[in-house]
Design an enzyme around this catalytic site. Structure first.
Site, PDB file in Angstrom:
ATOM      1  CD  GLU A  54      38.625  87.916  10.307  1.00  0.00           C
ATOM      2  OE1 GLU A  54      38.835  88.087  11.517  1.00  0.00           O
ATOM      3  OE2 GLU A  54      38.678  86.797   9.773  1.00  0.00           O
ATOM      4  CD  GLU A  77      41.089  83.935   4.997  1.00  0.00           C
ATOM      5  OE1 GLU A  77      40.657  83.266   5.952  1.00  0.00           O
ATOM      6  OE2 GLU A  77      41.538  85.081   5.115  1.00  0.00           O
TER       7      GLU A  77
HETATM    8  C1  XIL Z   1      43.962  81.070  10.650  1.00  0.00           C
HETATM    9  C2  XIL Z   1      45.081  80.083  10.383  1.00  0.00           C
HETATM   10  O1  XIL Z   1      44.671  79.172   9.390  1.00  0.00           O
HETATM   11  C3  XIL Z   1      45.450  79.349  11.651  1.00  0.00           C
HETATM   12  O2  XIL Z   1      46.614  78.553  11.453  1.00  0.00           O
HETATM   13  C4  XIL Z   1      45.710  80.341  12.793  1.00  0.00           C
HETATM   14  O3  XIL Z   1      45.910  79.631  13.985  1.00  0.00           O
HETATM   15  C5  XIL Z   1      44.545  81.305  12.950  1.00  0.00           C
HETATM   16  O4  XIL Z   1      44.287  81.938  11.712  1.00  0.00           O
HETATM   17  N1  XIL Z   1      40.422  84.263   8.782  1.00  0.00           N
HETATM   18  C6  XIL Z   1      41.650  84.708   8.350  1.00  0.00           C
HETATM   19  C7  XIL Z   1      42.840  83.806   8.472  1.00  0.00           C
HETATM   20  O5  XIL Z   1      41.751  85.794   7.785  1.00  0.00           O
HETATM   21  O6  XIL Z   1      44.013  84.525   8.705  1.00  0.00           O
HETATM   22  C8  XIL Z   1      42.652  82.776   9.535  1.00  0.00           C
HETATM   23  O7  XIL Z   1      43.755  81.860   9.487  1.00  0.00           O
HETATM   24  C9  XIL Z   1      41.337  82.053   9.360  1.00  0.00           C
HETATM   25  C10 XIL Z   1      40.180  82.998   9.457  1.00  0.00           C
END
Ligand code: XIL
Length: 333
Positions: free
Chosen positions: A131, A238
């Site tokens: 990001e 994701e």
């Molecule tokens: C999220 C997790 O799922 C949560 O448990 C945590 O509280 C915050 O992060 N983008 C990403 C992930 O790259 O690492 C994030 O994961 C969601 C958004």
């Protein structure tokens, strides 16, 4: 009954993001049955894995890697450099003063070397930088602490450190909103710069935090084509499909529904998942992995996020671990 990993055997590994608590009981059973790749949901992020300057918390990440190995699954590492879930100590000295570029680079190098080195040969792909591109504005660089203190070359440095620590690992730049036209262009520019400089970047991760109303098929295909034109592989890192209309909510800055799950939402979700996997199969020569973000609707990071008190149902298995309509559309083709 078909499983995800068998249905996609000729295409790409099917992964899932996990915490150690998912590795026992019904979650573990479903994981072993359906998936052949794991990503630690939080355990390898800078804060959780490196809470203090000279202390690493290896227990949770080790447990996840051991579970994967025992069950013949691959592991994707997530993530080595991100502005979130990173401890304050990383950027400050003992008197609480911000550190110099040299000190922060040295810390980044040590961190990446230690983490990637520990799992060398056991983690096949890493989200090296997460990001780094902002959603708005014209700059391709998010004003993160890494950017402010080091400058834009923190990104290439992170890739170089990771490559040195495990030359065989596939290295990814990972981001969300990769289908919006302005962010797509900025990510493309960043990746092009890295490729032109021979930075060891192998692929781009599309996070895939989508919804029943986004992305549109043409936008997704455009991103896949544009990024892969640089010779990069693509992974969906994701994946989840929110039943809420996230795009409208962002625009209108309010929740668009009461939060109650309706049959219509599940229909739309099934159609969206079907479309997405049609696209993934179509681009199987460049898509080398698809990972879901959480196991079942029993528990998702989207529960209470972005709307507090509202649950989401974004995955292929329901709260009782039963395959949903969306599952059928993904495995039957
Ligand atoms: C999220 C997790 O799922 C949560 O448990 C945590 O509280 C915050 O992060 N983008 C990403 C992930 O790259 O690492 C994030 O994961 C969601 C958004």
């Amino acid at each position: 009954q078909k499983t995800l990993k068998d249905a996609y055997n000729d295409f790409f590994p099917i992964g899932v993001a996990v915490a150690p608590r998912n590795l026992t009981g019904p979650d573990a059973e479903l994981i072993k049955e359906q998936f052949n790749s794991l990503t630690p949901e939080n355990a390898m992020k800078m804060g959780p894995i490196h809470p203090e300057p000279n202390r690493y918390a290896w227990q949770d990440p080790d447990a996840i890697v051991a579970f994967a190995q025992k069950n013949g699954m691959k592991v994707r590492g997530h993530t080595l450099c991100w502005h979130n879930q990173t401890p304050k100590w990383f950027f400050t000295d003992s008197t609480n003063k911000q550190v110099s570029r040299e000190v922060l680079l040295a810390r980044l190098k040590q961190h990446i070397n230690d983490v990637v080195g520990r799992y060398k040969g056991r983690i096949y792909a890493w989200d090296v930088v997460n990001e780094a591109v902002p959603d708005t504005g014209t700059s391709i660089y998010r004003r993160s602490k890494f950017y402010e203190i080091i400058g834009e070359d923190y990104i290439e440095k992170a890739f170089e450190y990771a490559h040195a620590a495990d030359p065989a690992a596939k290295l990814f730049y990972n981001d969300y909103n990769t289908e919006s036209s302005s962010k797509r262009d900025k990510i493309y520019q960043l990746l092009k710069k890295l490729k032109d400089k021979n930075v060891p970047v192998d692929g781009v991760g599309l996070q895939g935090h989508w919804s029943i109303s986004e992305p549109a098929k043409q936008e997704l295909e455009k991103s896949i084509e544009q990024f892969s034109s640089l010779g990069l592989m693509i992974q969906i890192t994701e994946l989840d499909v929110s039943v809420h209309q996230k795009e409208h909510e962002r625009r209108e800055k309010r929740a668009t529904d009461s939060g109650e799950l309706t049959a219509e939402m599940l229909e739309k979700q099934a159609a969206q998942y079907k479309m997405l996997f049609e696209v993934f199969r179509k681009y199987k020569s460049v898509i080398t992995g698809v990972t879901f973000w959480n196991v079942s609707d029993k528990s998702s990071w989207l529960d209470n996020f972005p709307v507090p008190g509202r649950k989401d149902y974004p995955l292929l298995f329901d709260q009782n671990y039963k395959p949903k309509k969306a599952f059928d559309g993904v495995v039957n083709f």
